[in-house]
Design a protein around this motif. Structure first.
Motif, PDB file in Angstrom:
ATOM      1  N   ASP A 285       0.812  -1.215   0.000  1.00  0.00           N
ATOM      2  CA  ASP A 285       0.000   0.000   0.000  1.00  0.00           C
ATOM      3  C   ASP A 285       0.848   1.269   0.000  1.00  0.00           C
ATOM      4  OD1 ASP A 285      -2.502  -1.399   0.184  1.00  0.00           O
ATOM      5  OD2 ASP A 285      -2.021  -1.816   2.281  1.00  0.00           O
ATOM      6  N   MET A 286       2.158   1.110  -0.033  1.00  0.00           N
ATOM      7  CA  MET A 286       3.121   2.222  -0.051  1.00  0.00           C
ATOM      8  C   MET A 286       3.002   3.123   1.175  1.00  0.00           C
ATOM      9  SD  MET A 286       5.382   2.003  -2.358  1.00  0.00           S
ATOM     10  CE  MET A 286       6.062   3.642  -2.202  1.00  0.00           C
ATOM     11  N   TYR A 287       2.594   2.539   2.297  1.00  0.00           N
ATOM     12  CA  TYR A 287       2.614   3.284   3.560  1.00  0.00           C
ATOM     13  C   TYR A 287       4.006   3.170   4.184  1.00  0.00           C
ATOM     14  CZ  TYR A 287      -2.423   4.107   3.889  1.00  0.00           C
ATOM     15  OH  TYR A 287      -3.710   4.553   3.670  1.00  0.00           O
ATOM     16  N   THR A 330      -0.659   2.583  -7.144  1.00  0.00           N
ATOM     17  CA  THR A 330      -0.576   2.802  -5.697  1.00  0.00           C
ATOM     18  C   THR A 330       0.490   3.835  -5.363  1.00  0.00           C
ATOM     19  OG1 THR A 330      -1.240   0.507  -5.338  1.00  0.00           O
ATOM     20  CG2 THR A 330      -0.253   1.662  -3.477  1.00  0.00           C
ATOM     21  N   ILE A 331       1.553   3.869  -6.153  1.00  0.00           N
ATOM     22  CA  ILE A 331       2.658   4.792  -5.870  1.00  0.00           C
ATOM     23  C   ILE A 331       2.166   6.233  -5.900  1.00  0.00           C
ATOM     24  CG2 ILE A 331       4.905   5.635  -6.623  1.00  0.00           C
ATOM     25  CD1 ILE A 331       5.340   2.902  -7.972  1.00  0.00           C
ATOM     26  N   ILE A 332       1.580   6.630  -7.001  1.00  0.00           N
ATOM     27  CA  ILE A 332       1.184   8.038  -7.128  1.00  0.00           C
ATOM     28  C   ILE A 332      -0.037   8.349  -6.278  1.00  0.00           C
ATOM     29  CG2 ILE A 332      -0.311   7.808  -9.164  1.00  0.00           C
ATOM     30  CD1 ILE A 332       2.369  10.542  -8.449  1.00  0.00           C
ATOM     31  N   TYR A 344      10.101  12.169  -6.055  1.00  0.00           N
ATOM     32  CA  TYR A 344      10.335  11.099  -7.033  1.00  0.00           C
ATOM     33  C   TYR A 344      10.072   9.740  -6.418  1.00  0.00           C
ATOM     34  CZ  TYR A 344      15.128   9.691  -5.390  1.00  0.00           C
ATOM     35  OH  TYR A 344      16.207   9.237  -4.682  1.00  0.00           O
ATOM     36  N   PHE A 345       9.835   8.762  -7.300  1.00  0.00           N
ATOM     37  CA  PHE A 345       9.784   7.365  -6.892  1.00  0.00           C
ATOM     38  C   PHE A 345      10.718   6.586  -7.802  1.00  0.00           C
ATOM     39  CE2 PHE A 345       6.292   7.880  -9.969  1.00  0.00           C
ATOM     40  CZ  PHE A 345       6.519   6.852 -10.868  1.00  0.00           C
ATOM     41  N   LYS A 362       0.820  -4.238 -12.814  1.00  0.00           N
ATOM     42  CA  LYS A 362      -0.493  -3.876 -13.352  1.00  0.00           C
ATOM     43  C   LYS A 362      -0.676  -2.361 -13.371  1.00  0.00           C
ATOM     44  CE  LYS A 362      -4.126  -6.109 -12.021  1.00  0.00           C
ATOM     45  NZ  LYS A 362      -5.154  -6.721 -11.135  1.00  0.00           N
ATOM     46  N   TYR A 363      -1.456  -1.899 -14.324  1.00  0.00           N
ATOM     47  CA  TYR A 363      -1.878  -0.501 -14.433  1.00  0.00           C
ATOM     48  C   TYR A 363      -0.709   0.476 -14.524  1.00  0.00           C
ATOM     49  CZ  TYR A 363      -6.185  -2.696 -12.783  1.00  0.00           C
ATOM     50  OH  TYR A 363      -7.272  -3.522 -12.632  1.00  0.00           O
ATOM     51  N   VAL A 364       0.416  -0.007 -15.043  1.00  0.00           N
ATOM     52  CA  VAL A 364       1.569   0.893 -15.157  1.00  0.00           C
ATOM     53  C   VAL A 364       1.328   1.973 -16.210  1.00  0.00           C
ATOM     54  CG1 VAL A 364       2.815  -0.514 -16.861  1.00  0.00           C
ATOM     55  CG2 VAL A 364       4.084   0.958 -15.271  1.00  0.00           C
TER      56      VAL A 364
END
Length: 417
Positions: A285-287, A330-332, A344-345, A362-364
Motif C-alpha cells: 500500500d506504499m505506507y 498505488t505509488i502516485i 520522485y519514486f 499492473k496498471y503501469v
C-alpha cells in the motif's frame, strides 16, 4: 537524533528572514520599512550554492533547485524512476525499453548499482539517457571488506544480530589493512564512474551506504550496541569524491531504510553533507512506517521532511505482491494522498526472481501517464539556454584532480566520537 530544525534555520536565509518578520510583527515594528538584506547581501544569497558541495557544478545546483520546487507545482511534480539490474544494454532493454514498449514513456530517472563487474564501456547507456533528457541515480553495493571472497553478495550479513566490525578502520586516515584496501578499491571504482559521467556533462544523484539504519548490511546498525559509524563512512565518501577526486557533478542523497531497527535519521551525516533525503520503502500500500498503529514507534515521513531537504522514494516496490499483480498506481495515489512532499519514486528491479519492475506490474500505463508523473520527455530542469540533449561539460578541477592535488590525496572529515 539530530535536531534538524535548528540546522535548517541556521542554513536557510529565507527561514531566518521569515522568523525575523514574525518577531518584528510581534514587537510592533513597522515592517514595511524594514530591509533585511542590502543589495550586496541579496546578490550573494541569490548566487550562493544551495548544494552540499559548495563547488557543485551549475547543472547540479540547477537540478537541486528544480527538485526543491517540484512540490509547489499543480502537475508534473513527481519524477518517475526505474532501477536496472546492471549497467548494460541488455539490462536497459529488459527494464526500460520494455516499459516504453508497454506505456510509450521512458522513466525520467534510471538507477544503477556499481558492482565489481562494471567497466567504463557500460556507461554509454547512462550517458545516452542523460543526453536525451533523463536523470541518473547511483548506489554502491559493496563487497564486505571483512568477507571479500563472497563478492557483492556479502553486502548482506548472515546474522543481522551479530556484532559488526568498526567501520572507522576503513577511513582514509586509518592504518593500512586488507579490509581498508578492499574498501578503498571499491570507492575508487565508484569515483571512476562518477568522473566519466561528469566528463559527459551528467549529474549523478549518489546514494552512498543506503539503509544504514538497518541491520542487514555490513555497514548497517550493530544491534548489540545500537550504533554504527556509517555516518563517518558516508562523510569519508563525500570527501573522497569532492576533495580527493575533485568531482562536483554529484547531488548527495541520504537514503535510510524503513525504521525497523533504528530511526530514519539515526545516522544522518548532517545537512552540510546532504542534498536530498530519500528513504527506501517496500509495501503493497506504499505506507511508510509510522502510519499503521502499533507498527513502529517512529514516523518515517515526519522524520525525513523535518530535515527541510527535498525528499523522494530512493527505492520502492511491493512487499508481498511480487508476481506482477501489484497495482503500480498505488505509488502516485499514496504520494497524492499521504506524502505530497515526495519528489520522485524509484522502483527496484527485483530480487530472487520476484517481479517488481514497472514494466511487469499492473496498471503501469495509468501510472506513467498520470498528470503528476514526470517522464523523460517532461523533465524541464535545464536552463533555457542549454539544449535538452546536452549539458555544459565541466572543465578543470570540477571533474578531475588538479595538478596540485594528487588523486590519492587524503582529505579527512571530522570523525564522530
Amino acid at each position: 537524533m539530530v535536531r534538524m530544525a535548528e540546522e535548517i534555520g541556521r542554513r536557510r536565509f529565507i527561514g531566518a528572514a521569515a522568523g525575523a518578520i514574525a518577531l518584528g510583527a510581534a514587537g510592533g515594528i513597522a515592517l514595511a520599512n524594514q530591509q533585511w538584506f542590502g543589495p550586496e547581501e541579496t546578490a550573494e544569497q541569490e548566487t550562493k550554492p544551495i548544494t552540499a558541495d559548495p563547488a557543485a557544478t551549475p547543472d547540479a545546483q540547477a537540478l537541486l533547485k528544480w527538485f526543491r520546487d517540484l512540490p509547489t507545482r499543480d502537475s508534473q511534480r513527481v519524477v518517475s524512476g526505474q532501477q536496472i539490474d546492471d549497467i548494460s544494454a541488455a539490462s536497459f532493454d529488459h527494464f526500460i525499453e520494455a516499459l516504453v514498449k508497454r506505456t510509450g514513456k521512458y522513466p525520467a530517472m534510471v538507477g544503477v548499482m556499481v558492482r565489481d563487474a562494471w567497466t567504463r564501456a557500460d556507461s554509454k547507456i547512462l550517458i545516452d539517457h542523460w543526453k536525451r533528457g533523463g536523470l541518473i541515480t547511483m548506489d554502491i553495493h559493496p563487497t564486505n571488506p571483512w568477507n571479500p571472497s563472497s563478492g557483492a553478495n556479502s553486502a548482506w550479513v548472515k546474522d543481522p544480530k551479530a556484532t559488526k566490525p568498526d567501520l572507522r578502520m576503513l577511513l582514509a586516515t586509518s592504518d593500512s589493512s586488507p579490509q581498508r584496501n578492499v574498501w578503498r578499491g571499491q570507492l575508487e571504482k565508484m569515483g571512476d564512474l562518477v568522473e566519466e559521467l561528469g566528463q559527459a556533462g551528467a549529474v549523478v544523484m549518489l546514494r552512498p551506504l543506503h539503509e544504514g539504519n538497518g541491520s542487514w548490511f555490513w555497514w548497517g546498525q550493530d544491534m548489540s550496541t545500537r550504533r554504527t559509524f556509517a555516518r563517518d563512512l558516508y562523510r569519508d565518501v563525500y570527501y573522497y569524491i569532492t576533495q580527493t577526486r575533485r568531482l562536483h557533478n554529484v547531488l548527495w542523497v541520504y537514503s535510510p531504510g524503513a525504521s525497523w531497527d533504528g530511526p530514519a535519521l539515526s545516522y544522518y551525516p548532517g545537512p552540510e553533507y546532504v542534498d536530498m533525503v530519500c528513504p527506501t520503502r517496500y509495501d503493497d500500500d506504499m505506507y511508510m512506517l509510522g502510519e499503521r498503529k502499533g507498527e513502529s514507534p517512529n514516523n518515517d515521513y515526519k522524520d525525513i521532511i523535518s530535515t527541510g531537504k527535498p525528499v523522494g522514494f530512493g527505492e520502492c516496490g511491493p512487499s508481498t505482491k511480487l508476481d506482477g499483480s501489484w497495482d503500480a498506481r498505488t505509488i502516485i495515489k499514496r504520494i497524492k494522498e499521504t506524502y505530497p512532499a515526495m519528489t520522485y519514486f524509484h522502483c527496484w528491479h527485483g530480487w530472487e526472481n520476484k517481479v517488481m519492475e514497472l514494466a511487469r506490474d499492473k496498471y503501469v500505463e495509468e501510472l506513467m501517464n498520470d498528470p503528476w508523473v514526470i517522464t523523460r520527455d517532461k523533465v524541464d530542469w535545464r536552463p533555457k539556454t542549454v539544449p535538452a540533449t546536452s549539458t555544459t561539460r565541466p572543465t578543470g578541477p570540477t571533474t578531475s584532480p588538479g595538478p596540485s592535488t594528487p588523486r590519492n590525496a587524503v582529505i579527512r572529515p571530522q570523525v564522530t566520537r
